[in-house]
Design a protein around this motif. Sequence first.
Motif, PDB file in Angstrom:
ATOM      1  N   PRO A 243       0.974 -35.347 -10.884  1.00 52.70           N
ATOM      2  CA  PRO A 243       0.637 -34.514 -12.135  1.00 52.70           C
ATOM      3  C   PRO A 243       1.511 -33.362 -12.154  1.00 52.70           C
ATOM      4  O   PRO A 243       1.553 -32.592 -11.162  1.00 52.70           O
ATOM      5  CB  PRO A 243      -0.949 -34.228 -11.931  1.00 52.70           C
ATOM      6  CG  PRO A 243      -1.482 -35.327 -11.089  1.00 52.70           C
ATOM      7  CD  PRO A 243      -0.482 -35.658 -10.185  1.00 52.70           C
ATOM      8  N   ASN A 244       2.357 -33.146 -13.148  1.00 53.39           N
ATOM      9  CA  ASN A 244       3.329 -32.094 -13.579  1.00 53.39           C
ATOM     10  C   ASN A 244       4.500 -32.210 -12.294  1.00 53.39           C
ATOM     11  O   ASN A 244       5.035 -31.180 -12.041  1.00 53.39           O
ATOM     12  CB  ASN A 244       2.587 -30.674 -13.367  1.00 53.39           C
ATOM     13  CG  ASN A 244       1.468 -30.444 -14.408  1.00 53.39           C
ATOM     14  OD1 ASN A 244       1.933 -30.844 -15.446  1.00 53.39           O
ATOM     15  ND2 ASN A 244       0.587 -29.702 -14.152  1.00 53.39           N
ATOM     16  N   GLY A 245       4.543 -33.506 -11.752  1.00 55.30           N
ATOM     17  CA  GLY A 245       5.564 -33.411 -10.538  1.00 55.30           C
ATOM     18  C   GLY A 245       6.949 -33.160 -10.840  1.00 55.30           C
ATOM     19  O   GLY A 245       7.709 -32.703 -10.198  1.00 55.30           O
ATOM     20  N   ASN A 246       7.153 -33.330 -12.199  1.00 53.65           N
ATOM     21  CA  ASN A 246       8.653 -33.135 -12.731  1.00 53.65           C
ATOM     22  C   ASN A 246       9.024 -31.633 -13.069  1.00 53.65           C
ATOM     23  O   ASN A 246       9.834 -31.154 -13.392  1.00 53.65           O
ATOM     24  CB  ASN A 246       8.769 -33.873 -13.947  1.00 53.65           C
ATOM     25  CG  ASN A 246       8.112 -33.489 -15.068  1.00 53.65           C
ATOM     26  OD1 ASN A 246       6.909 -33.007 -14.979  1.00 53.65           O
ATOM     27  ND2 ASN A 246       8.697 -33.758 -16.418  1.00 53.65           N
ATOM     28  N   GLU A 247       7.612 -30.566 -12.765  1.00 53.66           N
ATOM     29  CA  GLU A 247       7.742 -29.528 -13.267  1.00 53.66           C
ATOM     30  C   GLU A 247       7.314 -28.436 -11.651  1.00 53.66           C
ATOM     31  O   GLU A 247       8.352 -27.520 -11.488  1.00 53.66           O
ATOM     32  CB  GLU A 247       6.733 -28.972 -14.144  1.00 53.66           C
ATOM     33  CG  GLU A 247       6.902 -29.496 -15.616  1.00 53.66           C
ATOM     34  CD  GLU A 247       5.991 -28.958 -16.516  1.00 53.66           C
ATOM     35  OE1 GLU A 247       5.964 -27.742 -16.941  1.00 53.66           O
ATOM     36  OE2 GLU A 247       5.159 -29.679 -16.899  1.00 53.66           O
TER      37      GLU A 247
END
Length: 365
Positions: free
Chosen positions: A97-101
């Motif tokens: 979750p939110n791993g690209n941020e």
Amino acid sequence: MKPNSLRIAQIDSLIRGLITEKKSAGAILGIQVTDNHPVIKTYGFADISMKKEVDKNHQFRIASITKPFTAVAILKLVEDKKLALEDTLDKFFPNFPNGNEITVYQLLSHTSGIPNWYEAKMPKETPPDFPMCFSRQKFISKMSPSSLFPPGTLYSYSNTGYVLLGEIIEMVSGITYENYLQEAIFEPSGMTDTEMEREGNESEQWVMGYGYDSTLENPFIQPEQYAMPFSAGGLRSTAIDLLRFIEALNDDKIITKGLRNSAMSYAKVKDGNDVDEDRFYFPEDFKRPDPPSWMQKYGYGLGFEVMQIHNTEVVSHGGSIAGFRTLLMYIPESSATMILMTNTGNPGGYSDITVDLQRLVTELE
């Protein structure tokens, strides 16, 4: 009496009071100023039932003082160009979750927004020994809620983030977290008595920890039992080893001066402001507390608390875990380091002496 001798005597008196007033079963104090010979003082019992007194080689749970070790290990991997602070979490854990941020930097500075697992809902399949299990991120990725705020915008202390950092260390280095610490930190620092606490590897050097019940004549009771928090707080160490760690760090024996300075300075949120009390996350229904008069500023770097207290710059980290309370303080101006470890958990009497203890440490010269 010389000024430092007087202050050390006053610190010694504060800690002795904890023991005589039955507010802690035992304690150890370590102080080193510049490259002078360290002062080590021991107090009370390592094991009450066996009447075994604390000695300088005893290992205490250091709790969240583990975090500086985890952070420095990450920074060593950065120095070796095996990862970057800007790397996002999805590089290591796809579909997180939110791993690209979320970045490694945000995990280090507690600005990722990831909540503590024990304050969230974990999936049913989470093993009872979490986070001392394998593939911790698989369970964390299913935690609810997965985020408290947009990554990089606020600060919220996250043990979960530091567990993820431990797993990243293992993935990038190709060896266990403990073995990487041994190679990258313990050996260069001359640390010989620091280890991860695991069931089955008990040592006679281990100090017993106690809970505290002030209503009892003998207030020292069985502490709460739970799995150690891995790279967020699972190490045991001695006062001597912790002093060696700070000395090696300041002598640039582990990471470069530039990376050390980054760790020991205020981190930044996305808008460029310091990670300090103005950036702390609080739930909507929570009243923000007023800082005490002796605290001018408080925030976080990369694995270290950074603050201005008693008009002095302090780099620090505390720790609290079942049966133990710990404190590490480093004063850049005087190159003074203080380690205090007690083997009695909350509430005990540790908090009773903290303000006076910190003031005296800031006065070392």
